[in-house]
Design a protein around this motif. Structure first.
Motif, PDB file in Angstrom:
ATOM      1  N   VAL A   1       1.931  15.540 -11.702  1.00 28.68           N
ATOM      2  CA  VAL A   1       2.780  16.003 -10.602  1.00 28.68           C
ATOM      3  C   VAL A   1       2.600  15.092  -9.387  1.00 28.68           C
ATOM      4  O   VAL A   1       3.565  14.751  -8.695  1.00 28.68           O
ATOM      5  N   LEU A   2       1.363  14.668  -9.132  1.00 24.17           N
ATOM      6  CA  LEU A   2       1.101  13.763  -8.014  1.00 24.17           C
ATOM      7  C   LEU A   2       1.828  12.437  -8.223  1.00 24.17           C
ATOM      8  O   LEU A   2       2.498  11.933  -7.308  1.00 24.17           O
ATOM      9  N   LEU A   3       1.713  11.864  -9.418  1.00 25.46           N
ATOM     10  CA  LEU A   3       2.374  10.592  -9.706  1.00 25.46           C
ATOM     11  C   LEU A   3       3.887  10.717  -9.520  1.00 25.46           C
ATOM     12  O   LEU A   3       4.523   9.864  -8.879  1.00 25.46           O
ATOM     13  N   LYS A   4       4.476  11.786 -10.057  1.00 22.18           N
ATOM     14  CA  LYS A   4       5.925  11.972  -9.956  1.00 22.18           C
ATOM     15  C   LYS A   4       6.357  12.251  -8.518  1.00 22.18           C
ATOM     16  O   LYS A   4       7.461  11.879  -8.111  1.00 22.18           O
ATOM     17  N   SER A   5       5.478  12.875  -7.750  1.00 20.09           N
ATOM     18  CA  SER A   5       5.786  13.105  -6.338  1.00 20.09           C
ATOM     19  C   SER A   5       5.769  11.791  -5.567  1.00 20.09           C
ATOM     20  O   SER A   5       6.637  11.548  -4.718  1.00 20.09           O
ATOM     21  N   LEU A   6       4.809  10.941  -5.861  1.00 21.99           N
ATOM     22  CA  LEU A   6       4.709   9.656  -5.171  1.00 21.99           C
ATOM     23  C   LEU A   6       5.930   8.783  -5.408  1.00 21.99           C
ATOM     24  O   LEU A   6       6.395   8.073  -4.511  1.00 21.99           O
ATOM     25  N   VAL A   7       6.468   8.842  -6.635  1.00 29.15           N
ATOM     26  CA  VAL A   7       7.596   7.989  -6.974  1.00 29.15           C
ATOM     27  C   VAL A   7       8.939   8.631  -6.633  1.00 29.15           C
ATOM     28  O   VAL A   7      10.000   8.007  -6.767  1.00 29.15           O
ATOM     29  N   GLY A   8       8.894   9.870  -6.168  1.00 29.62           N
ATOM     30  CA  GLY A   8      10.112  10.536  -5.733  1.00 29.62           C
ATOM     31  C   GLY A   8      10.815  11.357  -6.782  1.00 29.62           C
ATOM     32  O   GLY A   8      11.942  11.830  -6.568  1.00 29.62           O
ATOM     33  N   LEU A   9      10.172  11.570  -7.918  1.00 29.90           N
ATOM     34  CA  LEU A   9      10.774  12.406  -8.967  1.00 29.90           C
ATOM     35  C   LEU A   9      10.611  13.894  -8.663  1.00 29.90           C
ATOM     36  O   LEU A   9      11.330  14.720  -9.216  1.00 29.90           O
ATOM     37  N   HIS A  10       9.633  14.235  -7.827  1.00 29.45           N
ATOM     38  CA  HIS A  10       9.480  15.591  -7.316  1.00 29.45           C
ATOM     39  C   HIS A  10       9.568  15.552  -5.792  1.00 29.45           C
ATOM     40  O   HIS A  10       9.006  14.637  -5.172  1.00 29.45           O
ATOM     41  N   ASP A  11      10.245  16.511  -5.205  1.00 26.45           N
ATOM     42  CA  ASP A  11      10.221  16.689  -3.752  1.00 26.45           C
ATOM     43  C   ASP A  11       8.971  17.474  -3.392  1.00 26.45           C
ATOM     44  O   ASP A  11       8.736  18.553  -3.935  1.00 26.45           O
ATOM     45  N   ILE A  12       8.160  16.934  -2.483  1.00 25.76           N
ATOM     46  CA  ILE A  12       6.935  17.633  -2.108  1.00 25.76           C
ATOM     47  C   ILE A  12       7.256  18.787  -1.170  1.00 25.76           C
ATOM     48  O   ILE A  12       8.285  18.800  -0.490  1.00 25.76           O
ATOM     49  N   THR A  13       6.368  19.771  -1.140  1.00 27.67           N
ATOM     50  CA  THR A  13       6.562  20.951  -0.298  1.00 27.67           C
ATOM     51  C   THR A  13       6.236  20.645   1.153  1.00 27.67           C
ATOM     52  O   THR A  13       6.939  21.062   2.074  1.00 27.67           O
ATOM     53  N   SER A  14       5.154  19.895   1.353  1.00 28.06           N
ATOM     54  CA  SER A  14       4.791  19.459   2.711  1.00 28.06           C
ATOM     55  C   SER A  14       3.898  18.231   2.608  1.00 28.06           C
ATOM     56  O   SER A  14       3.387  17.901   1.537  1.00 28.06           O
ATOM     57  N   GLY A  15       3.711  17.571   3.759  1.00 29.35           N
ATOM     58  CA  GLY A  15       2.938  16.336   3.785  1.00 29.35           C
ATOM     59  C   GLY A  15       3.854  15.136   3.926  1.00 29.35           C
ATOM     60  O   GLY A  15       5.028  15.272   4.293  1.00 29.35           O
ATOM     61  N   ASP A  16       3.326  13.959   3.642  1.00 30.89           N
ATOM     62  CA  ASP A  16       4.133  12.743   3.748  1.00 30.89           C
ATOM     63  C   ASP A  16       3.654  11.710   2.738  1.00 30.89           C
ATOM     64  O   ASP A  16       2.495  11.726   2.299  1.00 30.89           O
ATOM     65  N   ILE A  17       4.564  10.810   2.369  1.00 30.46           N
ATOM     66  CA  ILE A  17       4.276   9.682   1.489  1.00 30.46           C
ATOM     67  C   ILE A  17       4.775   8.440   2.197  1.00 30.46           C
ATOM     68  O   ILE A  17       5.947   8.376   2.595  1.00 30.46           O
ATOM     69  N   ARG A  18       3.892   7.456   2.366  1.00 31.65           N
ATOM     70  CA  ARG A  18       4.255   6.265   3.119  1.00 31.65           C
ATOM     71  C   ARG A  18       4.118   5.021   2.232  1.00 31.65           C
ATOM     72  O   ARG A  18       3.096   4.821   1.592  1.00 31.65           O
TER      73      ARG A  18
ATOM     74  N   MET B   1       0.843  -1.200   0.000  1.00 32.28           N
ATOM     75  CA  MET B   1       0.000   0.000   0.000  1.00 32.28           C
ATOM     76  C   MET B   1       0.879   1.252   0.000  1.00 32.28           C
ATOM     77  O   MET B   1       1.948   1.258   0.602  1.00 32.28           O
ATOM     78  N   ILE B   2       0.408   2.266  -0.688  1.00 31.88           N
ATOM     79  CA  ILE B   2       1.062   3.575  -0.667  1.00 31.88           C
ATOM     80  C   ILE B   2       0.032   4.586  -0.156  1.00 31.88           C
ATOM     81  O   ILE B   2      -1.117   4.597  -0.606  1.00 31.88           O
ATOM     82  N   GLU B   3       0.458   5.428   0.764  1.00 28.72           N
ATOM     83  CA  GLU B   3      -0.451   6.426   1.328  1.00 28.72           C
ATOM     84  C   GLU B   3       0.099   7.826   1.117  1.00 28.72           C
ATOM     85  O   GLU B   3       1.270   8.097   1.391  1.00 28.72           O
ATOM     86  N   ALA B   4      -0.742   8.696   0.592  1.00 26.15           N
ATOM     87  CA  ALA B   4      -0.429  10.122   0.475  1.00 26.15           C
ATOM     88  C   ALA B   4      -1.123  10.844   1.615  1.00 26.15           C
ATOM     89  O   ALA B   4      -2.324  10.663   1.827  1.00 26.15           O
ATOM     90  N   ILE B   5      -0.364  11.659   2.346  1.00 29.34           N
ATOM     91  CA  ILE B   5      -0.906  12.342   3.516  1.00 29.34           C
ATOM     92  C   ILE B   5      -0.727  13.846   3.361  1.00 29.34           C
ATOM     93  O   ILE B   5       0.387  14.370   3.443  1.00 29.34           O
ATOM     94  N   ASP B   6      -1.819  14.522   3.050  1.00 31.68           N
ATOM     95  CA  ASP B   6      -1.851  15.993   2.981  1.00 31.68           C
ATOM     96  C   ASP B   6      -0.706  16.546   2.127  1.00 31.68           C
ATOM     97  O   ASP B   6       0.043  17.422   2.555  1.00 31.68           O
ATOM     98  N   ILE B   7      -0.602  16.040   0.904  1.00 29.75           N
ATOM     99  CA  ILE B   7       0.506  16.429   0.036  1.00 29.75           C
ATOM    100  C   ILE B   7       0.258  17.803  -0.592  1.00 29.75           C
ATOM    101  O   ILE B   7      -0.761  18.048  -1.223  1.00 29.75           O
TER     102      ILE B   7
END
Length: 251
Positions: free
Chosen positions: A42-59, A1-7
């Motif tokens: 942008v969301l997909l690339k953020s989840l895979v680590g191609l973009h650094d998110i500004t705030s939030g967490d990816i688990r 499972m992958i979780e996006a938290i307040d990205i």
């Protein structure tokens, strides 16, 4: 499972992702849909680590990606398979060499073992006898299947697919969708598909999130989507006469 938290994700002073939270479930085809410019890529690339998110967490399975050290991130990336929009095959390599590429990069297997794994993946996507062909010698649909074979070569836990049906005819698109769905179940992966193809949504959409102007406006399944009470999503889905007719037939 992958979780996006307040990205949240911003580029300079422009906020592109505005507090997206969701869970992408293991063993299911999870779809991100939305019109061009909505933020889904942008969301997909953020989840895979191609973009650094500004705030939030990816688990990833309860492990925070942002808290990982470089060694842990490297190990995680070996558990990730990527299917790029344009297939991204190496023109100078054969089908077998393309599929073997991640094995050459990330394993210390001998050549025989790498060839065995590459052949397994090539056969799994039904490309028998294509090993020694070059990308220019096969069709766009076959190239996409090579890209899928390469994406699963390392037996990943997570599979990311960016517009997998881009440039394909409707019949070939269905073949690719079904193949992605089959291998998700077969290998029990967490699969995330970024798409605007409503045929994909209705064919393999087990868990769907709709992104609009950087926000998650809706989440559900392909069975839920005909009963949606969201104007933006309705406008996106039923832009074509075909889907308006389907909605009318479904009540």
């Amino acid at each position: 499972m992958i979780e996006a938290i307040d990205i949240h994700k911003s580029f300079d002073d422009k906020e592109v992702l505005k507090g997206i939270s969701t869970k992408f479930e293991k063993g299911k085809t999870n779809l991100i849909i939305g019109q061009s410019g909505s933020g889904k890529t942008v969301l997909l690339k953020s989840l895979v680590g191609l973009h650094d998110i500004t705030s939030g967490d990816i688990r990833y399975d309860d492990n925070s990606f942002l808290s990982m050290d470089n060694a842990s991130k490297k190990r995680l990336r070996q558990d990730i398979g990527m299917l790029f929009q344009g297939s991204a095959l190496f023109d100078s390599l054969t089908v077998e060499e393309n599929v073997r590429f991640p094995l050459d990069m990330f394993t210390d297997w001998n050549l025989e073992k790498k060839r065995e794994r590459a052949n397994f993946c090539i056969n799994r996507v039904k490309l028998e006898n294509a090993n020694h062909k070059f990308p220019s010698e096969i069709s766009g649909g076959m190239q996409k299947r090579v890209a899928i074979a390469r994406a699963i070569a390392l037996n990943p836990k997570y599979l990311f697919c960016d517009e997998p049906n881009s440039g394909l005819d409707p019949r070939t698109s269905i073949v690719i969708d079904e193949l992605i769905h089959e291998i998700t179940k077969e290998f029990d992966m967490t699969t995330i598909v970024n798409t605007h193809d409503m045929n994909s949504v209705m064919g393999i959409g087990e868990n769907i999130i709709f992104i609009y102007e950087g926000r998650k406006l809706w989440e559900g399944t392909k069975d839920d989507i005909f009963h949606v009470q969201n104007k933006e999503l309705e406008d996106f889905i039923f832009a074509s006469k075909l889907f308006k007719k389907i909605k009318e037939n479904n009540g």
